[in-house]
Design a protein around this motif. Structure first.
Motif, PDB file in Angstrom:
ATOM      1  N   ALA A  18      65.433  59.211  10.096  1.00  0.00           N
ATOM      2  CA  ALA A  18      64.142  59.916   9.993  1.00  0.00           C
ATOM      3  C   ALA A  18      63.369  59.870  11.302  1.00  0.00           C
ATOM      4  O   ALA A  18      62.655  60.818  11.649  1.00  0.00           O
ATOM      5  N   GLU A  19      63.498  58.784  12.045  1.00  0.00           N
ATOM      6  CA  GLU A  19      62.689  58.619  13.257  1.00  0.00           C
ATOM      7  C   GLU A  19      63.526  58.694  14.532  1.00  0.00           C
ATOM      8  O   GLU A  19      63.018  58.401  15.615  1.00  0.00           O
ATOM      9  N   ASP A  93      55.077  48.145  21.395  1.00  0.00           N
ATOM     10  CA  ASP A  93      54.661  48.670  20.082  1.00  0.00           C
ATOM     11  C   ASP A  93      55.762  49.455  19.379  1.00  0.00           C
ATOM     12  O   ASP A  93      55.622  49.840  18.218  1.00  0.00           O
ATOM     13  N   ASN A  94      56.878  49.700  20.087  1.00  0.00           N
ATOM     14  CA  ASN A  94      58.005  50.440  19.502  1.00  0.00           C
ATOM     15  C   ASN A  94      59.135  49.525  19.036  1.00  0.00           C
ATOM     16  O   ASN A  94      60.225  49.988  18.728  1.00  0.00           O
ATOM     17  N   TYR A  95      58.888  48.224  19.001  1.00  0.00           N
ATOM     18  CA  TYR A  95      59.929  47.224  18.701  1.00  0.00           C
ATOM     19  C   TYR A  95      59.819  46.791  17.242  1.00  0.00           C
ATOM     20  O   TYR A  95      58.775  46.311  16.798  1.00  0.00           O
ATOM     21  N   HIS A  96      60.921  46.948  16.507  1.00  0.00           N
ATOM     22  CA  HIS A  96      60.923  46.640  15.081  1.00  0.00           C
ATOM     23  C   HIS A  96      62.101  45.717  14.775  1.00  0.00           C
ATOM     24  O   HIS A  96      63.252  46.120  14.890  1.00  0.00           O
ATOM     25  N   LEU A 138      58.408  53.667  10.712  1.00  0.00           N
ATOM     26  CA  LEU A 138      58.364  52.680  11.788  1.00  0.00           C
ATOM     27  C   LEU A 138      57.072  52.809  12.604  1.00  0.00           C
ATOM     28  O   LEU A 138      56.310  51.871  12.729  1.00  0.00           O
ATOM     29  N   GLY A 139      56.878  53.981  13.170  1.00  0.00           N
ATOM     30  CA  GLY A 139      55.670  54.202  13.951  1.00  0.00           C
ATOM     31  C   GLY A 139      55.628  53.377  15.234  1.00  0.00           C
ATOM     32  O   GLY A 139      56.638  52.816  15.679  1.00  0.00           O
TER      33      GLY A 139
END
Lengths: 177, 172
Positions: A18-19, A93-96, A138-139
């Motif tokens: 999705a992302e 901020d993009n780390y999950h 996620l965002g």
């Protein structure tokens, strides 16, 4: 909440798709990730135990425009626990960071790992979001940490992977992504 | 008699800048203290501090895979400590890994092989033992470092083998 590994990976693969996220996956999650098609694009396999979180951090810092999903294991992360402090310090901020917590070293026969409260560690080391399950999206409000209780399973065989070739493929893909 | 000449930090930084390096991932090393201080003051370079040398190699790998021009700075004890990660990331995955390695507590009046400690006395044997690991011993600093560093860095990227520059003593 307990997850069957196959269900957790199905949900994570849907998020990746999705992302259009980058995936960095290690150890016992690798076979199912490949079987589900998650390794087809923007994917790195990490066979060096403990290194997924560090490699994912570097990718996240290099490509702040792309969401990065690290799929880690509790035994692996224990080997390089200090990287969580580095993640909290760099604060991408993009780390999950998804942690499969099955309480054992699965690939070596199921020996128990030392236990700790992962959410408290993530909070103490400065992650921005700590989830109780798999998020719906996620965002860019990370770094996020998601400890997932995974039911113990028999270890699956790794797919045949040429790590050097797959690494080169990833670099080529990311250049145009 | 000193058998090792120091390297000028400013010249090394010129070499790093000429190589187009944007990130230095490091675990502190006394030999490179001055160099890292200069690097931190450069607007062209981001210095990232890792908690272990294994992490430094991993973070560097991610930066390289993400398209950045990155290198690793550590001391020789960290290189001993991180050999399995160098094997897994720099050799098996063949992620280009360029290392600047200081020799902690090296006696500048002795050749390396004359040191009693295994860490220093056997260091060159360690480097020699890994066929894929290329290294340049800087006991005698070469002239034109600002030319050679970019050359070695490009070669590392092209060949996809780990490359280490070994610093014989603290940079000035």
């Amino acid at each position: 909440m307990w997850y069957a590994r196959s269900y957790a990976i199905e949900k994570l693969l849907a998020l990746k798709k999705a992302e259009n996220a980058i995936s960095v996956v290690t150890m016992s999650a690798v076979p199912a990730w490949h079987a589900g098609g998650g390794a087809d694009t923007l994917h790195i396999d990490v066979a060096c135990m403990g290194q997924a979180a560090s490699i994912g951090l570097g990718v996240a810092m290099a490509r702040p425009d792309k969401a990065v999903m690290v799929v880690d294991g509790d035994g692996s992360l224990l080997m390089e626990l200090g990287v969580m402090a580095v993640v909290g310090h760099e604060f991408p901020d993009n780390y999950h960071h998804f942690l499969f917590v099955n309480h054992r070293y699965e690939t070596t026969g199921g020996q128990p790992v030392v236990e700790l409260d992962w959410s408290r560690v993530a909070m103490a080391t400065g992650y921005n979001q700590i989830g109780a399950g798999i998020p719906r999206y996620l965002g860019f409000e990370g770094p996020g940490f998601y400890p997932l209780e995974i039911e113990a399973e028999a270890p699956a065989e790794w797919p045949s992977i040429n790590l050097a070739d797959s690494t080169e493929k990833f670099m080529r893909e990311l250049t145009s992504a | 008699m000193k058998v090792v000449e120091p390297i000028d930090s400013e010249v090394m930084l010129q070499g790093v800048l000429a190589a187009g390096i944007t990130h230095i991932v490091h675990v502190p090393d006394s030999c490179q203290a001055r160099f890292l201080e200069l690097a931190r003051s450069s607007s062209a370079i981001e210095v990232v501090t890792a908690a272990t040398e294994d992490q430094a190699i991993g973070i560097n790998a991610g930066l390289i895979l993400g398209g950045k021009r990155s290198m690793v700075s550590m001391q020789h004890t960290g290189l001993w400590a991180s050999m399995n990660t160098i094997r897994g990331v720099a050799i098996d995955m063949r992620v280009p890994t360029f290392l600047l390695v200081g020799l902690y507590r090296r006696d500048v009046n002795k050749f390396l092989s004359e040191h009693d400690s295994v860490g220093l006395g056997r260091f060159i044997q360690l480097m020699d033992s890994v066929d894929y690991l290329r290294f340049h011993n800087m006991d005698t600093p070469i002239k034109k470092m600002d030319t050679y560093v970019p050359y070695w860095y490009e070669d590392c990227l092209k060949q996809r083998y780990p490359t280490a520059l070994i610093l014989g003593r603290a940079m000035v």
